[in-house]
Design an enzyme around this catalytic site. Sequence first.
Site, PDB file in Angstrom:
ATOM      1  N   ASP A  92      22.795 -23.712 -92.722  1.00  0.00           N
ATOM      2  CA  ASP A  92      24.157 -23.422 -92.271  1.00  0.00           C
ATOM      3  C   ASP A  92      24.298 -23.895 -90.831  1.00  0.00           C
ATOM      4  O   ASP A  92      23.325 -24.298 -90.188  1.00  0.00           O
ATOM      5  CB  ASP A  92      24.509 -21.949 -92.437  1.00  0.00           C
ATOM      6  CG  ASP A  92      23.579 -21.028 -91.664  1.00  0.00           C
ATOM      7  OD1 ASP A  92      22.900 -21.505 -90.736  1.00  0.00           O
ATOM      8  OD2 ASP A  92      23.527 -19.840 -91.980  1.00  0.00           O
ATOM      9  N   SER A  93      25.494 -23.858 -90.307  1.00  0.00           N
ATOM     10  CA  SER A  93      25.757 -24.457 -89.003  1.00  0.00           C
ATOM     11  C   SER A  93      25.371 -23.550 -87.837  1.00  0.00           C
ATOM     12  O   SER A  93      25.273 -24.008 -86.701  1.00  0.00           O
ATOM     13  CB  SER A  93      27.240 -24.799 -88.873  1.00  0.00           C
ATOM     14  OG  SER A  93      28.015 -23.609 -88.822  1.00  0.00           O
ATOM     15  N   GLY A  94      25.183 -22.260 -88.092  1.00  0.00           N
ATOM     16  CA  GLY A  94      24.889 -21.307 -87.035  1.00  0.00           C
ATOM     17  C   GLY A  94      26.104 -20.612 -86.466  1.00  0.00           C
ATOM     18  O   GLY A  94      25.976 -19.689 -85.661  1.00  0.00           O
ATOM     19  N   GLY A  95      27.301 -21.031 -86.893  1.00  0.00           N
ATOM     20  CA  GLY A  95      28.515 -20.418 -86.364  1.00  0.00           C
ATOM     21  C   GLY A  95      28.624 -18.940 -86.652  1.00  0.00           C
ATOM     22  O   GLY A  95      29.062 -18.161 -85.799  1.00  0.00           O
ATOM     23  N   PHE A  96      28.214 -18.526 -87.848  1.00  0.00           N
ATOM     24  CA  PHE A  96      28.312 -17.110 -88.191  1.00  0.00           C
ATOM     25  C   PHE A  96      27.390 -16.271 -87.318  1.00  0.00           C
ATOM     26  O   PHE A  96      27.732 -15.164 -86.909  1.00  0.00           O
ATOM     27  CB  PHE A  96      27.979 -16.880 -89.669  1.00  0.00           C
ATOM     28  CG  PHE A  96      28.042 -15.427 -90.066  1.00  0.00           C
ATOM     29  CD1 PHE A  96      29.264 -14.822 -90.307  1.00  0.00           C
ATOM     30  CD2 PHE A  96      26.886 -14.665 -90.175  1.00  0.00           C
ATOM     31  CE1 PHE A  96      29.339 -13.471 -90.649  1.00  0.00           C
ATOM     32  CE2 PHE A  96      26.951 -13.324 -90.517  1.00  0.00           C
ATOM     33  CZ  PHE A  96      28.186 -12.724 -90.758  1.00  0.00           C
ATOM     34  N   ASP A 268      24.102 -18.179-101.688  1.00  0.00           N
ATOM     35  CA  ASP A 268      22.983 -17.675-100.894  1.00  0.00           C
ATOM     36  C   ASP A 268      23.323 -16.259-100.469  1.00  0.00           C
ATOM     37  O   ASP A 268      24.492 -15.902-100.349  1.00  0.00           O
ATOM     38  CB  ASP A 268      22.751 -18.534 -99.650  1.00  0.00           C
ATOM     39  CG  ASP A 268      23.749 -18.201 -98.538  1.00  0.00           C
ATOM     40  OD1 ASP A 268      23.404 -17.431 -97.632  1.00  0.00           O
ATOM     41  OD2 ASP A 268      24.891 -18.690 -98.598  1.00  0.00           O
ATOM     42  N   CYS A 306      11.185  -8.477-117.654  1.00  0.00           N
ATOM     43  CA  CYS A 306      10.977  -9.429-116.555  1.00  0.00           C
ATOM     44  C   CYS A 306       9.572 -10.021-116.628  1.00  0.00           C
ATOM     45  O   CYS A 306       8.590  -9.307-116.848  1.00  0.00           O
ATOM     46  CB  CYS A 306      11.186  -8.724-115.219  1.00  0.00           C
ATOM     47  SG  CYS A 306      10.956  -9.798-113.782  1.00  0.00           S
ATOM     48  N   CYS A 308       8.159 -11.724-114.003  1.00  0.00           N
ATOM     49  CA  CYS A 308       7.659 -12.025-112.661  1.00  0.00           C
ATOM     50  C   CYS A 308       6.249 -11.465-112.480  1.00  0.00           C
ATOM     51  O   CYS A 308       5.777 -10.618-113.246  1.00  0.00           O
ATOM     52  CB  CYS A 308       8.603 -11.472-111.594  1.00  0.00           C
ATOM     53  SG  CYS A 308       8.430  -9.700-111.266  1.00  0.00           S
ATOM     54  N   CYS A 311       6.120  -7.554-112.157  1.00  0.00           N
ATOM     55  CA  CYS A 311       6.333  -6.797-113.394  1.00  0.00           C
ATOM     56  C   CYS A 311       5.206  -6.986-114.404  1.00  0.00           C
ATOM     57  O   CYS A 311       4.972  -6.105-115.235  1.00  0.00           O
ATOM     58  CB  CYS A 311       7.670  -7.193-114.023  1.00  0.00           C
ATOM     59  SG  CYS A 311       9.095  -6.540-113.131  1.00  0.00           S
ATOM     60  N   HIS A 337       9.751  -9.756-106.907  1.00  0.00           N
ATOM     61  CA  HIS A 337      10.547  -9.352-108.062  1.00  0.00           C
ATOM     62  C   HIS A 337      12.026  -9.659-107.860  1.00  0.00           C
ATOM     63  O   HIS A 337      12.676 -10.241-108.745  1.00  0.00           O
ATOM     64  CB  HIS A 337      10.385  -7.859-108.348  1.00  0.00           C
ATOM     65  CG  HIS A 337      11.367  -7.374-109.373  1.00  0.00           C
ATOM     66  ND1 HIS A 337      11.220  -7.608-110.727  1.00  0.00           N
ATOM     67  CD2 HIS A 337      12.565  -6.719-109.229  1.00  0.00           C
ATOM     68  CE1 HIS A 337      12.263  -7.121-111.381  1.00  0.00           C
ATOM     69  NE2 HIS A 337      13.091  -6.585-110.494  1.00  0.00           N
TER      70      HIS A 337
END
Length: 374
Positions: A92-96, A268, A306, A308, A311, A337
């Site tokens: 991401d751009s870092g603005g947030f 994301d 599951c 994974c 599990c 998990h």
Amino acid sequence: MLTFDLQALSSDSSARAGCMHTRHGRIETPIFMPVGTLGTVKALSPEDLSACGAQIILGNTYHLYLRPGSEVLSRFGGLHGFMHWERPLLTDSGGFQVFSLAGLSKITDAGYRFQSHIDGSAHLFTPESVVAMQDVIGSDILMCLDQCIPYPADRKLAEEALERTGLWALRCKESWQRDTGCRNSLFGIVQGGMFADLRKRSAEALVSMDFPGYAIGGLSVGEPTELMYEMGALTLPLLPQGKPRYVMGVGTPENLVELVSMGADMFDCVMPSRNARNGKLFTRFGDINIANSRYRMDEKPLDESCSCYTCTHYSRAYLRHLYKSRELLAYRLNTLHNIHYYLDLMRKMRAAILENRFRAFRATFLEDRSRGLG
């Protein structure tokens, strides 16, 4: 540069399945990107992520710019070499983060001036500098600098942010084309707050700039879920069908299924990893608070459906013991998990779209999730 093949459209919803091709490999959509803010998804190694089926992860420009910094990343040929990740990477751009984390900050048409949350040092993010930093990181997908606004925000602020985001998007694209050789792909970000006409205006302006892909920003910022869905349903059809559509920072498993049904391709969110560290675990039949005393003697795995590593090897009782004892292994097993759960959910949605049974999948998913563990 990224290419996107649209492989299937659901006949009973707007859900879609596709495939993106990048320098570091292909990405089958719909896809969830685990968040590796500082070049690591907390508690997991890159090998763990690969074993979970992660096709792409997300890094954060703000954090990586401050630490370890461009000199270190350049020395290692970018983040891929630095963290030993061989698959695609989005930043991401870092603005947030400037909006939410930095100290004193000021926004003008030039960019963001801010103080580091680490040591108070002064910095400037411009559209050009964030493109350059993401190129140093070696991202396969770069994000334009945009202006983030809170919820609720009045119309005047939303309109100002929309206009500035559009101006910055144009500058980002010019810098990307001029300075990076288009080795990677740049996505524009739709803003507009919770105002339908502003969202439409933002989308139309960005589509006219012809980016390789598009994102919807400013959702999951505290607004009611139904309002988020309303803005998603409005905005997604305005974006080109033949390019990836990314809804940023979202969300719960239910959010993902609903937004995929509206035509979203990429997501994301820190939720699976953050919740794992807080003992909240996702399962087919609802969520588990592993600290609950009911699991003290429970021999069952977290989720019997599951596959994974967690599990297939450990009981709820053991996971509760680790978590209550604050053992570091708890964070790894819980995160394994939750990340696997999210990625497996995306795989199942993709299969349902390809087999043209998404509506039935969605109904069963919602019924199972609301049923609870019993």
